[in-house]
Scaffold this motif. Structure first.
Motif, PDB file in Angstrom:
ATOM      1  N   LEU A  86      -1.963   8.530   6.233  1.00 19.15           N
ATOM      2  CA  LEU A  86      -2.612   7.267   5.772  1.00 19.15           C
ATOM      3  C   LEU A  86      -1.551   6.068   6.167  1.00 19.15           C
ATOM      4  O   LEU A  86      -1.887   4.987   6.730  1.00 19.15           O
ATOM      5  CB  LEU A  86      -2.895   7.058   4.466  1.00 19.15           C
ATOM      6  CG  LEU A  86      -4.315   7.683   4.208  1.00 19.15           C
ATOM      7  CD1 LEU A  86      -4.587   7.431   2.844  1.00 19.15           C
ATOM      8  CD2 LEU A  86      -5.333   7.019   4.911  1.00 19.15           C
ATOM      9  N   SER A  87      -0.374   6.347   6.001  1.00 17.98           N
ATOM     10  CA  SER A  87       0.660   5.208   6.118  1.00 17.98           C
ATOM     11  C   SER A  87       0.784   4.950   7.541  1.00 17.98           C
ATOM     12  O   SER A  87       0.876   3.722   8.133  1.00 17.98           O
ATOM     13  CB  SER A  87       2.191   5.885   5.539  1.00 17.98           C
ATOM     14  OG  SER A  87       1.874   6.036   4.234  1.00 17.98           O
ATOM     15  N   VAL A  88       0.966   6.065   8.541  1.00 16.77           N
ATOM     16  CA  VAL A  88       0.864   5.863  10.039  1.00 16.77           C
ATOM     17  C   VAL A  88      -0.147   5.191  10.510  1.00 16.77           C
ATOM     18  O   VAL A  88      -0.199   4.147  11.375  1.00 16.77           O
ATOM     19  CB  VAL A  88       1.168   7.189  10.487  1.00 16.77           C
ATOM     20  CG1 VAL A  88       1.109   6.928  12.165  1.00 16.77           C
ATOM     21  CG2 VAL A  88       2.703   7.871  10.285  1.00 16.77           C
ATOM     22  N   ALA A  89      -1.253   5.540   9.906  1.00 18.34           N
ATOM     23  CA  ALA A  89      -2.402   4.839  10.536  1.00 18.34           C
ATOM     24  C   ALA A  89      -2.664   3.355  10.078  1.00 18.34           C
ATOM     25  O   ALA A  89      -3.066   2.660  10.943  1.00 18.34           O
ATOM     26  CB  ALA A  89      -3.940   5.545   9.894  1.00 18.34           C
ATOM     27  N   LEU A  90      -2.344   3.137   8.988  1.00 18.39           N
ATOM     28  CA  LEU A  90      -2.312   1.636   8.635  1.00 18.39           C
ATOM     29  C   LEU A  90      -1.160   0.806   9.412  1.00 18.39           C
ATOM     30  O   LEU A  90      -1.360  -0.302   9.463  1.00 18.39           O
ATOM     31  CB  LEU A  90      -2.068   1.610   7.263  1.00 18.39           C
ATOM     32  CG  LEU A  90      -3.458   2.109   6.313  1.00 18.39           C
ATOM     33  CD1 LEU A  90      -3.204   1.758   4.612  1.00 18.39           C
ATOM     34  CD2 LEU A  90      -4.614   1.149   6.469  1.00 18.39           C
TER      35      LEU A  90
ATOM     36  N   PHE B 188       0.764  -1.248  -0.031  1.00 12.74           N
ATOM     37  CA  PHE B 188      -0.047  -0.131  -0.146  1.00 12.74           C
ATOM     38  C   PHE B 188       0.687   1.184  -0.106  1.00 12.74           C
ATOM     39  O   PHE B 188       0.665   2.186  -0.644  1.00 12.74           O
ATOM     40  CB  PHE B 188      -0.737   0.106   1.163  1.00 12.74           C
ATOM     41  CG  PHE B 188      -1.531   1.321   1.611  1.00 12.74           C
ATOM     42  CD1 PHE B 188      -2.712   1.744   0.743  1.00 12.74           C
ATOM     43  CD2 PHE B 188      -1.060   2.344   2.183  1.00 12.74           C
ATOM     44  CE1 PHE B 188      -3.406   2.699   0.976  1.00 12.74           C
ATOM     45  CE2 PHE B 188      -1.716   3.446   2.498  1.00 12.74           C
ATOM     46  CZ  PHE B 188      -3.042   3.983   1.925  1.00 12.74           C
ATOM     47  N   ILE B 189       1.841   1.294   0.997  1.00 20.45           N
ATOM     48  CA  ILE B 189       2.736   2.542   0.957  1.00 20.45           C
ATOM     49  C   ILE B 189       3.420   2.829  -0.474  1.00 20.45           C
ATOM     50  O   ILE B 189       3.483   4.042  -0.612  1.00 20.45           O
ATOM     51  CB  ILE B 189       3.842   2.276   2.187  1.00 20.45           C
ATOM     52  CG1 ILE B 189       3.021   2.422   3.402  1.00 20.45           C
ATOM     53  CG2 ILE B 189       4.785   3.523   2.266  1.00 20.45           C
ATOM     54  CD1 ILE B 189       3.772   2.128   4.659  1.00 20.45           C
ATOM     55  N   THR B 190       3.951   1.653  -0.680  1.00 20.52           N
ATOM     56  CA  THR B 190       4.536   1.848  -2.278  1.00 20.52           C
ATOM     57  C   THR B 190       3.650   2.208  -3.324  1.00 20.52           C
ATOM     58  O   THR B 190       4.024   3.332  -4.187  1.00 20.52           O
ATOM     59  CB  THR B 190       5.162   0.548  -2.593  1.00 20.52           C
ATOM     60  OG1 THR B 190       6.371  -0.032  -1.605  1.00 20.52           O
ATOM     61  CG2 THR B 190       6.004   0.855  -3.872  1.00 20.52           C
TER      62      THR B 190
END
Length: 200
Positions: free
Chosen positions: A98-102, A27-29
């Motif tokens: 979003l990255s931190v949340a996931l 997802f992050i990528t």
């Protein structure tokens, strides 16, 4: 705080830890490559919100995960607005959030031991090249543990600073945090050495 597992029986909880870590990386990528507009960011945010709802994580807990990022995001947003545009600032800050949340969702729904076991299994074939998966797993465990520990130190120092009427002094915050962090690291290193972790 990151690293505090919340037991549950949702589909997200039942997903293997290794798969969750892989999906997080994907997802992050993918988000960094494909999300370019606020509309695309909104779609990604809805998908993330759906995962939190599926995992039955209370919104209060979600906000607690993201609250420490407010000041950092504010600084990044100002910089992005000055150097690019408000839309770009929204996308950059939104992707970070979003990255931190996931990442928080992964740690909230997967035990740390399960994540470390997954990492150790994945790195197992690298033993023939001299890589020690167990030590890497220990490093990750310490990193996860130190996130809430460091946050606790910052909170306690900030409260002491306010009690002394120095709430606007960065020196009164940074210096004690640095000293306490170094002392904690020394104590942790001594404890690991006493258990023979540094032996060859």
């Amino acid at each position: 705080m990151i690293g505090l597992y919340r037991p549950g029986n949702s589909p997200v909880h039942r997903t293997p830890a290794g798969m969750k870590l892989l999906l997080l990386l994907v997802f992050i990528t993918a988000a960094a490559v494909f999300v370019r507009t606020p509309v695309q960011l909104g779609a990604a945010a809805l998908a993330a919100a759906g995962l939190f709802a599926l995992a039955r994580i209370p919104w209060r807990v979600v906000l607690e995960q993201l609250r420490p990022m407010v000041w950092m995001l504010a600084i990044i947003a100002v910089f992005q607005v000055l150097t690019t545009s408000p839309a770009r600032a929204l996308v950059v800050c939104g992707l970070l959030l979003l990255s931190v949340a996931l990442a928080a969702l992964v740690t909230l729904t997967a035990r740390v031991t399960d994540m470390l076991d997954a990492v150790t299994r994945v790195l197992g074939p690298l033993r023939r090249f001299g890589v020690d998966p167990d030590r890497i797993g220990l490093l990750l465990a310490l990193a996860i543990r130190c996130v809430p520990l460091l946050a606790t130190i910052v909170r306690e120092v900030a409260e002491a600073r306010r009690a002394r009427g120095l709430q606007w002094s960065m020196t009164a915050l940074v210096t004690p945090v640095l000293v306490r962090s170094l002392r904690t690291a020394d104590a942790m290193g001594d404890a690991l050495a006493a258990r023979g972790v540094d032996d060859d």
